[in-house]
Design a protein around this motif. Structure first.
Motif, short mmCIF file in Angstrom:
data_model
loop_
_atom_site.label_atom_id
_atom_site.label_comp_id
_atom_site.label_asym_id
_atom_site.label_seq_id
_atom_site.Cartn_x
_atom_site.Cartn_y
_atom_site.Cartn_z
N VAL A 4 9.99 -12.35 -1.08
CA VAL A 4 9.13 -11.31 -0.21
C VAL A 4 9.35 -11.52 1.13
CG1 VAL A 4 7.26 -12.95 0.33
CG2 VAL A 4 6.73 -10.68 -0.05
N SER A 5 9.94 -12.24 1.83
CA SER A 5 10.20 -12.27 3.09
C SER A 5 11.22 -11.03 3.74
CB SER A 5 10.84 -13.52 3.59
OG SER A 5 12.09 -13.86 2.86
N LEU A 6 12.22 -10.88 2.73
CA LEU A 6 12.97 -9.54 3.06
C LEU A 6 12.46 -8.45 3.08
CD1 LEU A 6 15.75 -8.69 3.88
CD2 LEU A 6 16.55 -8.82 1.28
N THR A 7 11.33 -8.22 1.83
CA THR A 7 10.63 -6.86 1.84
C THR A 7 9.61 -6.97 2.99
OG1 THR A 7 10.67 -7.28 -0.43
CG2 THR A 7 9.06 -5.73 0.44
N VAL A 8 8.89 -8.07 3.55
CA VAL A 8 8.34 -7.89 4.62
C VAL A 8 8.93 -7.55 6.00
CG1 VAL A 8 6.54 -9.30 6.11
CG2 VAL A 8 6.31 -9.50 3.87
N PHE A 48 17.35 -2.54 4.27
CA PHE A 48 16.53 -3.70 3.88
C PHE A 48 16.32 -3.48 2.37
CE2 PHE A 48 15.43 -3.76 8.20
CZ PHE A 48 15.71 -4.74 8.70
N GLU A 49 15.99 -2.46 1.77
CA GLU A 49 16.02 -2.17 0.38
C GLU A 49 17.11 -2.24 -0.34
OE1 GLU A 49 13.39 -1.07 -1.67
OE2 GLU A 49 11.93 -1.93 -0.07
N THR A 50 18.29 -2.04 0.29
CA THR A 50 19.34 -2.09 -0.33
C THR A 50 19.75 -3.41 -0.66
OG1 THR A 50 20.18 0.04 0.64
CG2 THR A 50 22.08 -1.37 -0.38
N VAL A 51 19.71 -4.24 0.34
CA VAL A 51 19.80 -5.82 0.35
C VAL A 51 18.94 -6.36 -0.83
CG1 VAL A 51 19.80 -7.88 1.50
CG2 VAL A 51 20.73 -5.92 2.54
#
Length: 120
Positions: free
Chosen positions: A59-63, A114-117
């Motif tokens: 979730v951290s990457l999504t945030v 960010f979405e791609t990663v």
């Protein structure tokens, strides 16, 4: 306004993240031998087998990705108010449509990496 919008984006991302995770798992599962029969089955299976924290694993990457999305959207809207020389509630329908399209283009550009990663 930008901070409030960014925080609102972070909260909404945290609240909706488990459904996004389940959607992704449903999409990538083996269709010949599916692991999940549907949304509720996927949720209960993940919860029982991997625990509650598995629903928030990355979730951290999504945030972090939600921050530029929310901030960029608000920043574009605030600046467009200055360009159109008036408050948002007095814009015409074409002005509102142009504002939304431009804000979406900017925010998608900012948050796409960010979405791609996250998806990889």
């Amino acid at each position: 306004s930008i901070m409030a919008g960014s925080l609102a984006g972070m909260v909404s991302t945290i609240v909706t993240y488990p459904t996004d995770l389940i959607k992704t798992r449903l999409i990538v599962q083996n269709m010949l031998e599916p692991s999940y029969r549907g949304l509720l089955h996927a949720f209960s299976t993940i919860y029982q087998q991997e625990g509650f924290l598995a629903l928030y694993r990355v979730v951290s990457l999504t945030v972090v990705g939600a921050l530029p999305f929310s901030a960029g959207s608000l920043l574009v809207h605030m600046n467009l108010e200055k360009i159109w020389n008036g408050p948002r509630d007095q814009f015409s329908l074409p002005q509102n449509f142009a504002n939304v399209c431009l804000a979406a283009a900017v925010t998608q550009t900012l948050s796409f990496p960010f979405e791609t990663v996250k998806r990889k």
